[in-house]
Design an enzyme around this catalytic site. Structure first.
Site, short mmCIF file in Angstrom:
data_model
loop_
_atom_site.label_atom_id
_atom_site.label_comp_id
_atom_site.label_asym_id
_atom_site.label_seq_id
_atom_site.Cartn_x
_atom_site.Cartn_y
_atom_site.Cartn_z
N SER A 176 0.85 -1.20 0.00
CA SER A 176 0.00 0.00 0.00
C SER A 176 0.88 1.25 0.00
O SER A 176 0.70 2.13 0.82
CB SER A 176 -0.90 0.00 1.24
OG SER A 176 -0.10 0.02 2.41
N CYS A 225 2.89 -6.41 2.53
CA CYS A 225 2.02 -5.60 3.37
C CYS A 225 1.41 -6.52 4.41
O CYS A 225 0.77 -7.53 4.06
CB CYS A 225 0.92 -4.96 2.53
SG CYS A 225 -0.37 -4.11 3.47
N THR A 232 -1.10 -6.01 6.46
CA THR A 232 -2.56 -5.99 6.45
C THR A 232 -3.12 -6.79 5.28
O THR A 232 -4.09 -7.54 5.44
CB THR A 232 -3.06 -4.54 6.39
OG1 THR A 232 -2.57 -3.82 7.52
CG2 THR A 232 -4.58 -4.49 6.38
N CYS A 253 4.38 -3.61 10.40
CA CYS A 253 3.97 -2.96 9.15
C CYS A 253 5.24 -2.71 8.35
O CYS A 253 6.24 -2.24 8.90
CB CYS A 253 3.24 -1.64 9.43
SG CYS A 253 2.90 -0.63 7.97
#
Length: 260
Positions: A11, A73, A75, A183
């Site tokens: 992202s 990523c 997430t 992250c």
């Protein structure tokens, strides 16, 4: 031998921390990197949105001929990788917080995890913590606002330092001896983190482990490159090519804008 490129998506610019580890471990491999900065941060989106974005990125990388995709990523990994693996006929490498090595190395019995809401609320995160860190205390901290600052090129700014200080001071006061970065954007904050953390706190991220796993999977599936000449690295962003270039400083690579 397979000279098709490795695909990487994130992202935004966070996955560059993973790409650098991949390039160091696999210097003969070509890569294609997608920075979906237009939709950052993924960690604030609903699971269905994250899945849709991950599918979009995957299908673009497949159209570009990638032989393996690194979901760079946390997430996206926790919300989409099972679907991606079940749907597409190539290997996928995921990212998850390196809780296991932190738990094994902790002498205080307290480990901090700095991550996005999307990662901390995921089933994969909780199962990993349960399986590998049930004997220690995990102090979770949502890093709200950090991805946005990094995506604005403010990884070393004073406002970023203030936010880091706010997030890590309670964990330090509680006695953590490891801080897990959950992250891929957060390794860009390591210079500030090292200034703010006591020497006793070790910073853990997953980049090197991801590179090792990528090598193992390529070798297992006979996908390693036989390239002898210099490898080719392509970078695409749907927002600001200059920002992505900033995170590739010192590297002679072209960054292109792509509307995806």
């Amino acid at each position: 031998m397979d000279n098709r490129p490795i695909g990487i998506f994130d992202s935004g610019v966070g996955g560059i921390s993973i790409w650098k580890e991949l390039r160091a471990k696999l210097p003969s491999e070509d890569t294609i990197y997608l920075a979906d900065s237009k939709n950052a941060p993924y960690g604030e989106k609903r699971p269905g949105q994250i899945l849709d974005l991950s599918i979009k990125n995957t299908e673009l990388l497949l159209k570009k001929g990638c032989k393996l995709i690194v979901v760079a990523c946390n997430t996206a990994t926790t919300n989409a990788i099972d679907h991606l693996r079940a749907t597409y006929p190539i290997p996928f490498i995921g990212i998850e917080p390196a809780i296991k090595p932190a738990a094994l190395g902790s002498s205080s019995g307290k480990v901090g995890v700095l991550a996005t809401r999307g990662t901390l609320s995921s089933e994969l995160f909780h199962s990993t913590a349960k399986n590998h860190a049930s004997h220690i205390e995990i102090l979770e901290q949502e890093g709200t606002g950090l991805v946005e600052l990094i995506e604005q090129g403010k990884a070393q700014a004073e406002e970023t330092r203030a936010l880091i200080r706010k997030y890590i001071q309670p964990m330090v006061a509680s006695g953590i001896d490891h801080l897990v970065l959950g992250c891929t954007h957060y390794p860009h904050l390591i210079p500030l983190l090292r200034e703010e953390l006591p020497e006793r706190v070790r910073i853990i991220d997953c980049g090197e482990a991801v590179a090792r796993q990528t090598f193992r999977i390529l070798e297992k599936h006979s996908l390693l490159s036989g390239r002898k000449e210099r490898s080719i690295h392509q970078f695409y962003t749907n927002k600001d090519p200059e920002l992505l270039s900033l995170f590739l400083k010192g590297e002679d690579y072209q960054v292109s804008y792509l509307d995806f």
